[in-house]
Design a protein around this motif. Structure first.
Motif: not given
Length: 55
Positions: A31-52
């Motif tokens: 669950l911890t690994v899953l949460m970290v992956c989800t958080f990282s994915y959210t940050v990356i996608v969020g950053t991508y949307i902001i730049f876009w």
């Protein structure tokens, strides 16, 4: 004064308790690994949307 109760029998054997504890630990780790992956994915996608949206 109450007399001390005779030690109650555990519903599970020692081995079963250890197995359950191990399973809980691995589930928690997963669950911890899953949460970290989800958080990282959210940050990356969020950053991508902001730049876009800026470009």
């Amino acid at each position: 004064m109450n007399e001390p109760q005779p030690s109650q029998e555990l519903p599970y054997s020692e081995a079963e308790i250890e197995t359950m504890a191990t399973e809980d630990a691995s589930a928690g780790k997963f669950l911890t690994v899953l949460m970290v992956c989800t958080f990282s994915y959210t940050v990356i996608v969020g950053t991508y949307i902001i730049f876009w949206s800026l470009n």
